[in-house]
Design an enzyme around this catalytic site. Structure first.
Site, PDB file in Angstrom:
ATOM      1  CE  LYS A  36      -4.009  -0.089   2.274  1.00 37.67           C
ATOM      2  NZ  LYS A  36      -5.025  -0.049   3.322  1.00 37.67           N
ATOM      3  CB  CYS A 264     -19.177   2.539   9.585  1.00 36.80           C
ATOM      4  SG  CYS A 264     -17.524   3.131   9.203  1.00 36.80           S
TER       5      CYS A 264
HETATM    6  N1  LIG Z   1     -14.453   3.759   6.407  1.00 35.38           N
HETATM    7  C1  LIG Z   1     -15.248   4.700   6.876  1.00 35.38           C
HETATM    8  O1  LIG Z   1     -16.148   5.209   6.193  1.00 35.38           O
HETATM    9  C2  LIG Z   1     -15.084   5.199   8.294  1.00 35.38           C
HETATM   10  C3  LIG Z   1     -15.703   6.393   8.687  1.00 35.38           C
HETATM   11  C4  LIG Z   1     -15.522   6.839   9.991  1.00 35.38           C
HETATM   12  C5  LIG Z   1     -14.766   6.075  10.882  1.00 35.38           C
HETATM   13  N2  LIG Z   1     -14.204   4.908  10.485  1.00 35.38           N
HETATM   14  C6  LIG Z   1     -13.385   4.163  11.441  1.00 35.38           C
HETATM   15  O2  LIG Z   1     -12.015   4.439  11.159  1.00 35.38           O
HETATM   16  C7  LIG Z   1     -11.206   3.278  11.400  1.00 35.38           C
HETATM   17  C8  LIG Z   1     -10.456   2.892  10.143  1.00 35.38           C
HETATM   18  O3  LIG Z   1     -11.388   2.527   9.162  1.00 35.38           O
HETATM   19  P1  LIG Z   1     -10.957   2.318   7.640  1.00 35.38           P
HETATM   20  O4  LIG Z   1     -12.190   2.084   6.875  1.00 35.38           O
HETATM   21  O5  LIG Z   1     -10.023   3.415   7.242  1.00 35.38           O
HETATM   22  O6  LIG Z   1     -10.134   0.950   7.773  1.00 35.38           O
HETATM   23  P2  LIG Z   1      -9.128   0.330   6.706  1.00 35.38           P
HETATM   24  O7  LIG Z   1      -9.167  -1.130   6.950  1.00 35.38           O
HETATM   25  O8  LIG Z   1      -9.432   0.852   5.342  1.00 35.38           O
HETATM   26  O9  LIG Z   1      -7.700   0.919   7.120  1.00 35.38           O
HETATM   27  C9  LIG Z   1      -7.009   0.566   8.272  1.00 35.38           C
HETATM   28  C10 LIG Z   1      -5.518   0.590   7.936  1.00 35.38           C
HETATM   29  O10 LIG Z   1      -4.763   0.396   9.140  1.00 35.38           O
HETATM   30  C11 LIG Z   1      -3.618  -0.356   8.803  1.00 35.38           C
HETATM   31  N3  LIG Z   1      -3.037  -0.925  10.027  1.00 35.38           N
HETATM   32  C12 LIG Z   1      -3.492  -1.952  10.789  1.00 35.38           C
HETATM   33  N4  LIG Z   1      -2.665  -2.139  11.833  1.00 35.38           N
HETATM   34  C13 LIG Z   1      -1.671  -1.233  11.741  1.00 35.38           C
HETATM   35  C14 LIG Z   1      -0.533  -0.929  12.533  1.00 35.38           C
HETATM   36  N5  LIG Z   1      -0.248  -1.623  13.634  1.00 35.38           N
HETATM   37  N6  LIG Z   1       0.278   0.086  12.147  1.00 35.38           N
HETATM   38  C15 LIG Z   1       0.005   0.787  11.012  1.00 35.38           C
HETATM   39  N7  LIG Z   1      -1.072   0.542  10.221  1.00 35.38           N
HETATM   40  C16 LIG Z   1      -1.898  -0.446  10.583  1.00 35.38           C
HETATM   41  C17 LIG Z   1      -4.151  -1.392   7.831  1.00 35.38           C
HETATM   42  O11 LIG Z   1      -3.112  -1.984   7.084  1.00 35.38           O
HETATM   43  C18 LIG Z   1      -5.097  -0.542   6.995  1.00 35.38           C
HETATM   44  O12 LIG Z   1      -4.436   0.017   5.868  1.00 35.38           O
HETATM   45  C19 LIG Z   1     -12.186   2.218  11.907  1.00 35.38           C
HETATM   46  O13 LIG Z   1     -12.215   2.269  13.301  1.00 35.38           O
HETATM   47  C20 LIG Z   1     -13.512   2.665  11.342  1.00 35.38           C
HETATM   48  O14 LIG Z   1     -14.594   2.215  12.114  1.00 35.38           O
HETATM   49  C21 LIG Z   1     -14.329   4.455   9.203  1.00 35.38           C
END
Ligand SMILES: NC(=O)c1ccc[n+]([C@@H]2O[C@H](COP(=O)([O-])OP(=O)(O)OC[C@H]3O[C@@H](n4cnc5c(N)ncnc54)[C@H](O)[C@@H]3O)[C@@H](O)[C@H]2O)c1
Length: 438
Positions: A36, A264
């Site tokens: 990524k 979500c």
């Molecule tokens: N997707 C949405 O629309 C949205 C909206 C508001 C809030 N959220 C919240 O935000 C958070 C993230 O959601 P997302 O959709 O972006 O998830 P995602 O799965 O797209 O992204 C998470 C990222 O974190 C990385 N990651 C995991 N462990 C890691 C570590 N130890 N160090 C560095 N990177 C690491 C993963 O590789 C991944 O790229 C969640 O809690 C979600 O509930 C999401």
């Protein structure tokens, strides 16, 4: 220029990285997935989100945004660290915060001076205390920090716009100093008089869950209204339109469909329901919204089955739309997954197409027959189901569709096709709350 590190470069982390650098900060986005970060370093965007490529390119060119897998170095270099890793649903219904805990320990280990640690991931209420505990346990002498909960409200599909022009910013801060630093990070929004709410940490955590659960509730409510409309011969579009004109209700999230999905709503409703039970104040309304949503997904597969005589076996189905909503490549918890699985379990074959999300769906169903257009998908099929309301599907020529399908049978689970036109062209069809099966 404040130095910001965002840990977790997914849908939230990457959009936040672009947005916060656009506000004039110096941002480093970190992820543990090397492919990524490599992709981003080479100027490619690993997810589909309208406007994101421009936002990223603009800030990379201005020298304000960069990408790395070096978690420790990025923590050491930053004044403010955002945690934006995933918090998927755990086995007990509550969110799994193991990635957040891992990051908290790394932050503690690398805390070389005062920093603001800010959680953007949606985390169970009370997680702020746990993060502070883990950082304190692992930090060296001289490490100093304040903790902030800054929940994110962006919507996939319009995430860039939502981030740059939010309705409000919620900052649950443990100190006034941390609040002022956060307000400075969001300075252009503050100058534009966007509401910035200063709360305590648990209130900020609760705001996020309460908002998401309410929206999910609204969807389940209108789906149940739609289902009743079918029985009594009412038109749910007119019902929803009239309801929405009441300012107390608002027209948003009153679109009946195949049930909510995405990364979500399903997990956040389960998390708040599980927490409320654990605390002895069960949220019966949210429990009901979850049950209704699961039933709605089953109801859609049953509708398709009814349209083809009660049996999927030895038939071929076109599935149009795989993403959980339009303008995203995200298929997490998409209603199309249950539809595809049910068809396959029932012995049917699936031809699938999404303008953007074919690749994402291949991770769940590697062996489906994926197509490149709606025309190709619908060629010679026994029936077709619209599962995502992409504009491309709204504009389909029904005249052409009828000539390419083996049988003119459609389940419009998003209510995007004109009922009058479907009747005019002689389709057998069903939808959500608009007419009975002809
Ligand atoms: N997707 C949405 O629309 C949205 C909206 C508001 C809030 N959220 C919240 O935000 C958070 C993230 O959601 P997302 O959709 O972006 O998830 P995602 O799965 O797209 O992204 C998470 C990222 O974190 C990385 N990651 C995991 N462990 C890691 C570590 N130890 N160090 C560095 N990177 C690491 C993963 O590789 C991944 O790229 C969640 O809690 C979600 O509930 C999401």
């Amino acid at each position: 220029m404040r130095k910001i590190t965002i840990i977790g470069t997914g849908y939230v982390g990457l959009v936040s990285g672009g947005g916060i650098s656009d506000f004039g900060n110096h941002v480093t986005c970190v992820d543990i997935v090397e492919s990524k970060i490599k992709c981003l370093q080479e100027g490619e965007i690993p997810i589909y989100e309208p406007g994101l490529k421009d936002l990223i390119e603009r800030n990379v060119s201005a020298g304000r945004l960069s990408f790395t897998t070096n978690v420790d170095g990025a923590i050491q270099d930053a004044d403010v660290i955002f945690i934006a890793v995933g918090t998927p649903q755990g086995d007990n219904g509550e969110a799994n915060i193991s990635a957040v805990e891992t990051v908290a320990r790394s932050i503690g280990k690398n805390l070389n001076g005062y920093k603001v640690i800010c959680t953007k991931s949606t985390v169970p209420i009370g997680t702020g205390d746990r993060i502070c505990e883990l950082i304190t346990e692992s930090m060296p002498e001289g490490g100093e920090f304040d903790y902030v909960s800054n929940p994110e409200f962006l919507r996939e599909g319009s995430a860039v716009k939502d981030f740059l022009w939010p309705d409000r910013i919620v900052i649950g801060a443990t100190s006034d100093k941390a609040f002022e630093i956060m307000r400075d990070v969001y300075r252009p929004l503050y100058v534009n008089e966007k509401p910035i709410m200063h709360t305590n940490v648990v209130t900020a955590e609760m705001i996020k869950y309460a908002a998401n659960a309410f929206l999910a509730l609204k969807i389940s409510y209108i789906n149940e209204v739609a289902n009743l409309c079918e029985e009594i011969g009412a038109d749910v579009h007119q019902v929803a339109k009239a309801m929405g004109q009441d300012g107390r209700i608002s027209p948003k999230f009153l679109h009946p469909g195949p049930g909510f999905g995405g990364s979500c709503f399903p997990k956040d409703t389960n998390a708040i329901a599980a927490l409320s039970r654990r605390k002895g104040t069960p949220m019966n309304t949210i429990d009901a919204a979850i049950v209704t949503n699961n039933d709605q997904k089953k109801r859609m597969t049953q509708k398709l089955k009814n349209l083809v005589g009660g049996d999927f076996s030895n038939k071929t189905f076109g599935v149009l739309g795989l993403a959980f909503k339009p303008n995203t490549d995200d298929v997490r918890e998409s209603s199309s997954i249950e539809m595809i699985q049910s068809i396959m379990d029932g012995g049917g074959e699936v031809r699938a197409y999404d303008p953007i999300a074919n690749e994402s769906m291949k991770e769940i169903f590697p062996d489906l027959n994926y197509c490149d257009s709606w025309e190709e998908t619908c060629e010679d099929v026994d029936a077709m189901a619209i599962m995502t309301d992409w504009n491309e599907f709204r504009g389909m020529s029904l005249e052409k569709l009828k000539t390419i399908m083996k049988s003119p049978i459609i389940l419009d689970s998003r209510n995007i096709l004109s009922v009058d036109k479907l009747v005019e062209y002689g389709f057998q069809f069903d939808n959500v709350g608009r007419t009975k099966v002809s």
